[in-house]
Design a protein around this motif. Structure first.
Motif, PDB file in Angstrom:
ATOM      1  N   TRP A  85       2.666 -11.425  -6.538  1.00 33.21           N
ATOM      2  CA  TRP A  85       1.853 -12.145  -4.792  1.00 33.21           C
ATOM      3  C   TRP A  85       3.201 -11.649  -4.248  1.00 33.21           C
ATOM      4  N   LYS A  86       4.210 -11.649  -4.442  1.00 32.20           N
ATOM      5  CA  LYS A  86       5.658 -11.158  -3.292  1.00 32.20           C
ATOM      6  C   LYS A  86       5.193  -9.938  -3.065  1.00 32.20           C
ATOM      7  N   GLN A  89       1.639  -9.915  -0.963  1.00 24.25           N
ATOM      8  CA  GLN A  89       1.979 -10.164   0.710  1.00 24.25           C
ATOM      9  C   GLN A  89       2.280  -9.448   0.954  1.00 24.25           C
ATOM     10  N   GLN A 116      -5.113 -16.464   4.525  1.00 25.98           N
ATOM     11  CA  GLN A 116      -5.216 -14.740   4.355  1.00 25.98           C
ATOM     12  C   GLN A 116      -7.037 -14.096   4.591  1.00 25.98           C
TER      13      GLN A 116
END
Length: 434
Positions: A85-86, A89, A116
């Protein structure tokens, strides 16, 4: 504690659910026509996921490529969902390095729809609205924005039950019949009371439950509102449902019912075969995990019963198409096919992932699993899936849950007081959310 979703995703590579020939016959393959936007008519679709969604292992990519000779699928994986997920992003912010298909964990889907939505394709332009009736309402609505944009198609869900060791129950003089146990632990108080009985005659070094983190997670999965309300307000601090799940988990720890094992740790993995605990709250995806850790020797010693306190859900994901994808139309056609009832039923048969498509739920309704003493898993998890509440998902659901379960681990492993641990959880949430 490592992300539960990533750990179980790795686990589904091991141990298939055995279903009847009727199901296998029902799971016919389908196809969707597509065009190419690449020179020479050849398209390579990149699929970026965390852990394993089971598509490669179940042979679905190979089947799709056979149906579509001009399509090649290349999948990349990140083992830990938090790391995935990091990275996602970062790539969304820069607009580069994105897959044609990106996986989104259920605890992140509200972030996608609320914060988003401009980064992902509205799948309605490819005809996704016609699929609405194929999915459970909770699964569909979570990936739909307030103004009706569809930002993902649902993969599996995590309907909840209770897995238990029949051999350990016998040694402690407890009943082993799943229906009788379901009546005895129809409430969580009943579940803890039976745990006290087990503790009196339990085998040496045997605990009632693996960890209070799993108890908390399964209980909170039974609630409609958990960390946020429908308006998007953060409510976990004053939510009675969170307090009840927290207090029940603390009670289990203070009563000595927990094996004090951090979920997804090596020690926890080893404990499945060692018989270190007699029960474990289990979403459908946990069955494959148990098989992988307990091995062949565990076959026939496990069973599955209905969950105390009613139905709930823990887990599930989505497949989305980023705006920056190179092959958007072909990507949509792939995810429509992968999430169709026929393919979801195959995933359950081969990888143990319970369908979110209602048609697939009907296909697997008669499934039994010999490893789990021929438990009627299709019926147990199917009933749970149909009765689970439509959960309110917030933008930081996964982060809040992580901080709370981290704090509960301190309670059972270090003897930290409930009040001090709760204070630690709140500070953790404040630090993460800002």
């Amino acid at each position: 504690m490592p992300n539960a979703r990533a750990a179980r995703r790795a686990a589904v590579r091991i141990g298939a659910v055995v279903l009847s020939g009727a199901l296998l016959a029902a799971c016919g393959s389908g196809s969707s026509g597509g065009t190419s936007d690449s020179a020479g008519g050849k398209v390579t679709l990149t699929v970026d996921l965390f852990g394993s969604f089971g598509y490669k292992e179940a042979g679905l990519y190979a089947e799709y490529q056979k149906l579509h000779p001009d399509i090649t699928i290349k999948q990349s994986d990140t083992e830990d969902e938090a790391d995935y997920w990091k990275s996602l992003q970062t790539r969304l912010a820069g607009g580069g390095g994105l897959g044609d298909v990106q996986g989104v964990e259920v605890g992140r889907i509200a972030s996608v729809t609320q914060q988003q939505s401009d980064k992902f394709e509205d799948l309605k332009q490819y005809g996704a609205e016609k699929l609405k009736d194929q999915f459970a309402e909770a699964k569909w609505s979570a990936a739909t924005t307030e103004d009706g944009r569809i930002l993902g198609l649902g993969t599996d869900v995590g309907p909840e039950a209770m897995c238990y060791r029949t051999d350990l129950f016998k040694q402690a003089g407890l009943p082993t019949d799943r229906d009788e146990l379901s009546r005895k632990w129809s409430t969580w108080d009943g579940y803890l009371a039976l745990g006290e009985e087990y503790k009196k005659k339990a085998p040496a070094k045997g605990a009632w439950i693996d960890s209070i983190g799993s108890l908390y997670s399964i209980m909170i999965g039974q609630e409609k509102e958990r960390y946020y309300d429908a308006s998007g307000k953060l409510i976990y601090e004053n939510n009675p449902a969170v307090k009840t799940a927290w207090d029940t988990s603390v009670e289990a720890a203070e009563s000595g019912l927990s094996a004090k094992l951090d979920q997804w740790s090596p020690q926890w993995n080893q404990a499945f075969a060692a018989g270190s605990f007699a029960t474990i709250p289990c979403p459908a995806w946990m069955l494959s995990y148990i098989k992988g850790q307990a091995g062949k020797g565990g076959s026939g010693t496990w069973d599955v019963a209905k969950l105390p306190g009613g139905a709930g859900n823990w887990g599930g994901s989505y497949l989305s198409v980023p705006r920056a994808a190179k092959h958007k139309k072909e990507a949509y056609e792939l995810i429509e096919w992968l999430t169709a009832p026929e393919q979801q039923a195959k995933l359950f048969q081969k990888q143990g992932l319970f369908p979110s498509a209602t048609g697939a739920i009907e296909k697997v309704s008669g499934a039994k699993d010999p490893y789990f003493s021929d438990a009627p898993i299709g019926q147990i998890f199917g009933d749970a899936a149909k009765s689970s509440p439509v959960q309110v998902l917030g933008v930081h659901d996964a982060n809040v849950a992580q901080q709370i379960t981290n704090a509960l681990s301190e309670v059972e492993r270090k003897g930290t007081s409930s009040d001090k641990a709760w204070s630690t959880a709140k500070k953790g949430v404040d630090n993460v959310i800002g």
